[in-house]
Design an enzyme around this catalytic site. Sequence first.
Site, mmCIF file in Angstrom:
data_model
loop_
_atom_site.group_PDB
_atom_site.id
_atom_site.type_symbol
_atom_site.label_atom_id
_atom_site.label_comp_id
_atom_site.label_asym_id
_atom_site.label_seq_id
_atom_site.Cartn_x
_atom_site.Cartn_y
_atom_site.Cartn_z
ATOM 1 N N TYR A 1 0.846 -1.188 0.000
ATOM 2 C CA TYR A 1 0.000 0.000 0.000
ATOM 3 C C TYR A 1 0.883 1.241 0.000
ATOM 4 C CZ TYR A 1 -3.912 -3.129 1.122
ATOM 5 O OH TYR A 1 -4.852 -4.126 1.094
ATOM 6 N N PRO B 1 -15.917 -3.745 1.012
ATOM 7 C CA PRO B 1 -17.217 -4.225 1.482
ATOM 8 C C PRO B 1 -18.401 -3.357 1.085
ATOM 9 C CG PRO B 1 -16.046 -3.149 3.273
ATOM 10 C CD PRO B 1 -15.082 -3.235 2.118
ATOM 11 N N LEU B 2 -18.139 -2.111 0.719
ATOM 12 C CA LEU B 2 -19.243 -1.235 0.332
ATOM 13 C C LEU B 2 -19.654 -1.439 -1.114
ATOM 14 C CD1 LEU B 2 -18.179 2.011 2.208
ATOM 15 C CD2 LEU B 2 -19.754 0.217 2.931
ATOM 16 N N SER C 1 -21.809 4.665 -3.289
ATOM 17 C CA SER C 1 -21.093 5.935 -3.247
ATOM 18 C C SER C 1 -21.192 6.596 -1.889
ATOM 19 C CB SER C 1 -21.642 6.885 -4.317
ATOM 20 O OG SER C 1 -23.007 7.132 -4.084
#
Length: 307
Positions: A53, A209-210, A214
């Site tokens: 990352y 997970p979303l 938005s």
Amino acid sequence: MRHRTVGGLRVSAVGLGAMPLSIEGRPDEGRAMATVHAALDAGVTLLDTADSYHLPGDEPGHNERLVARALATYGGETADVLVTTKGGRGRPADGSWTVTGSPRHLKSAAEASLKRLGVEAIGLYQLHKPDPAVPFEESVGALRDLLDAGKIRYAGISNTDVSQIRLAYAILSDRLVSVQNRYSPAVRDSEPELRLCAELGLAFLPWSPLGGISRSSLDGPSQTASDDPGHATGLGTGTGFDAFHAVARERGVSPQQVCLAWLLARSPVIVPIPGASRPETIQDSAGAADLELTPEEVARLEVGAGS
């Protein structure tokens, strides 16, 4: 904050995916630190990071170092925080995501992560993705060796299928404690893996997970804890996900809270790790741990979710 377990460890029911704090579009240092501190203030005790990352072409470990600094400068108690990191992926200058799962690389990567995090042993170390050029059992064998050496306390695997989970469990037994796959209302193809995790008692940590729901009012497009920021495209309304927005309006909360609460209702082994790059974003996500949906609401959301 409700809690769940990863291995024998008690963790918050909602974690923090720290990836957006270090990749393209990342916030400045001050806001990044404030985001982690806000997560801790909200009772979040699982922080998910990885050596890959960072910005394309940069030195590995930006996110791990940031998480370590945030913990070191936090004014409260951090003894119960589980930091989970991953090895086996890279981000060269072209912005791609490479995979290197050789035992030599994984052991070297774990040693480097250990130093960056500043701990005696990594709480949970995960194989980031199976390497098609390396037999999977050899990559998992590196995790076993790291466990035996006391470099890591628990092991996990990510982006894996049912057969790979079974093989890893056969090699590591109860020292394998987690599976981290992409899973959301929009992406449900890890249902078999989720069922197996429940059967074996493994934590299932959904990344992204979303599912693209938005959150434009709170955060930018890279808020999902994804290995590909391009996944965060924003489903919004009018796409079959209206139920999440409708329940949110009825409850007076965000659609993202409803989404995370729906995930928590699906299985007691799920610990979602939504990404965040602003304090208010993770504070909102953490609130999902205390949002208990009714059976009727769960049924409405199930109809609206993809399959």
